[in-house]
Design an enzyme around this catalytic site. Structure first.
Site, PDB file in Angstrom:
ATOM      1  N   ASN A 102       0.704   4.998   1.519  1.00  0.00           N
ATOM      2  CA  ASN A 102      -0.014   5.562   2.657  1.00  0.00           C
ATOM      3  C   ASN A 102       0.042   7.082   2.690  1.00  0.00           C
ATOM      4  O   ASN A 102       1.091   7.691   2.454  1.00  0.00           O
ATOM      5  CB  ASN A 102       0.574   5.017   3.963  1.00  0.00           C
TER       6      ASN A 102
ATOM      7  N   THR B 149       0.830  -1.203   0.000  1.00  0.00           N
ATOM      8  CA  THR B 149       0.000   0.000   0.000  1.00  0.00           C
ATOM      9  C   THR B 149       0.862   1.248   0.000  1.00  0.00           C
ATOM     10  O   THR B 149       1.992   1.255   0.494  1.00  0.00           O
ATOM     11  CB  THR B 149      -0.922   0.043   1.235  1.00  0.00           C
TER      12      THR B 149
ATOM     13  N   GLU C 161      -4.693   4.167   3.162  1.00  0.00           N
ATOM     14  CA  GLU C 161      -3.817   3.123   2.633  1.00  0.00           C
ATOM     15  C   GLU C 161      -4.356   2.671   1.276  1.00  0.00           C
ATOM     16  O   GLU C 161      -5.411   2.036   1.203  1.00  0.00           O
ATOM     17  CB  GLU C 161      -3.757   1.933   3.586  1.00  0.00           C
TER      18      GLU C 161
END
Length: 486
Positions: free
Chosen positions: A337, A335, A396
């Site tokens: 972020n 991910t 995320e």
């Protein structure tokens, strides 16, 4: 089987009538028999008369409560939802209450003839479309099960779930061709109930929706059990007047009301459901225990969808931060972020959960940069990571598919355009369950982003040309955001 069930007939009635369609509320004679049986043998006839009058007075209060139905149905705080009990205490109370009445609910007295046509209507709604797998939540001793069979649902297609073990054991002995599981529906892993890779066509919450610790949690759990296109059915054969009377008597056991159509719309605002039908017959609030044509009836049908289209799409722009390494290291879903602190207070009121949309990492001349990619985005605190929860709300973003990046892009500027909401953030029992749900989230996002409206957003100028800039201040690093009507 009711001796020693409670200190008074009124208390017994409030507990017996809560969660199971085969309650003694079909006729006033069932109510009288409960009161008479539970009273001490030393009680005088005058005491019984006084109790009866008190019951009628309590029922009369229903009219004053009708205006509060929507607000009570939408209540979500723990203190309100559980009548002051924490989750453990609330669940224990529910389990003890209904295990105490297993013999009654398994008897013929539990299904008065006047209630039978209503149960048939509910079962017919469940059987509509020939479902191959039905999850009966709060199944009790199996009161609805024979009606499912009569409506054409195959016995092996019925799975009952109830948190009262004695109820589940009785249901299993009565209907051995179906399967029954003793579990808290809002806490159990769907894989434990249905098996790996299996989703239900129907989740039925009959005469139990007012009894959950949180109605929002109940719907979120139903979404994890259902396949896309499946239905959640919320029903009660005697409807809201009955539920309101019982809540008035014991809000610890019945903490909620049945939601009106408007209340149900609010409950599913951030849930992957589309409300198809709400039949909410309020009946005679002065006599909710009478099962004739004047009493209440409730039937709501909700279709499981891959997402809810946001009324306003949210555009975010900020510098990608290094996270906790959990997305790629532990879960296999890397991910990018964006901490909420980048956006001042813009995300404070935003519902935590899983969204879908488009992501673009600014730049050109490098593989993957400057191109809009499909994305599934979690906004929240990662509650499954006990002891490692996010200290602040984190955005995320997992970019879906082979995006062509040949390196990470920490420190680069990323733009997000969120267009749909898929589900609320949940705490899962283990990482395996979380990974399975994230995989489903990714698949749901792929489907959602094929919609023409969302494809058009992919190339829309309002997020590709930059969002309205937040005034720079310490910690914001030039981040910006804005909302755009869909």
């Amino acid at each position: 089987g009711l001796s020693g069930a409670g200190p008074s007939g009124r208390r017994v009635l409030s507990r017996v009538a809560v969660s199971h369609v085969g309650s003694p509320l079909g006729q006033s004679r069932w109510r009288r028999s409960l009161v008479d049986t539970s009273l001490s043998s030393s009680s005088s006839s005058s005491s019984s008369s006084s109790s009866s009058k008190d019951d009628q007075g309590l029922v009369g209060k229903l009219a004053a409560l009708q205006g509060e139905v929507a607000a009570q149905a939408a209540a979500s705080s723990n203190a309100t939802s559980s009548g002051g009990l924490d989750r453990e205490g609330f669940t224990s109370l529910q389990r003890r209450t209904f295990d105490s009445f297993v013999d009654f609910f398994a008897s013929e007295d539990a299904t008065p003839p006047e209630v039978v046509p209503r149960l048939e209507r509910i079962a017919e709604a469940v059987a509509d479309g020939s479902p191959s797998l039905v999850v009966d939540v709060g199944c009790g001793t199996g009161c609805l099960v024979p009606f499912y069979y009569d409506a054409g649902v195959a016995p092996e297609s019925v799975v009952g779930v109830d948190l009262a073990p004695a109820m589940v054991d009785k249901a299993a002995s009565r209907y051995p061709s179906s399967r029954f599981v003793a579990a808290d529906f809002t806490q159990v892993d769907p894989v434990e109930v249905l098996g790996e890779g299996t989703k239900a066509d129907r989740v039925v919450m009959n005469s139990c929706f007012a009894n959950f610790f949180s109605q929002e949690e109940a719907l979120a759990s139903a979404a994890t059990f259902l396949k896309n296109g499946g239905e959640c059915i919320i029903s009660h054969p005697l409807g809201e007047p009955c539920v309101s009377a019982l809540r008035e008597r014991d809000a610890a056991v019945v903490p909620h009301e049945l939601p009106t159509r408007r209340g149900l719309d609010r409950l599913v605002q951030y849930q992957p459901f589309q409300v198809l039908q709400v039949e909410d017959v309020r009946g005679d609030p002065e006599d909710p225990f009478n099962a004739d044509s004047s009493s209440g009836f409730y039937l709501a049908r909700l279709r499981r969808v891959a997402h809810q289209t946001l009324h306003q799409r949210l555009c975010l722009r900020g510098q990608v931060a290094s996270g906790f390494g959990r997305g790629s290291r532990k879960l296999g879903f890397p991910t990018a972020n964006l901490p909420s602190s980048l956006f001042d207070t813009a995300l404070e009121g935003l519902q935590t959960g899983v969204y879908c949309g488009w992501a673009l990492v600014e730049g050109s001349g490098r593989p993957g940069f400057g191109v809009a990619h499909p994305a599934v985005v979690n906004i929240g605190y990662s509650p499954t990571f006990a002891g490692e929860e996010n200290p602040e709300k984190i955005v995320e973003a997992h970019l879906i598919g082979d995006c062509g990046f040949d390196s990470d892009f920490y420190g680069e500027t990323m733009r997000l355009c969120l267009v749909g909401f898929q589900r609320s953030e949940m705490k899962f029992p283990d990482f395996g369950t979380l990974v399975a749900q994230i995989s489903q989230d990714v698949e749901d996002a792929k489907v959602a982003l094929q919609e023409e409206l969302f494809i058009q957003v992919k190339d829309a100028e309002e997020w590709l040309d930059g969002a309205a800039t937040i005034k720079d201040s310490e910690g914001l690093q030039g981040a910006s955001w804005k909302t755009v009507p869909q």
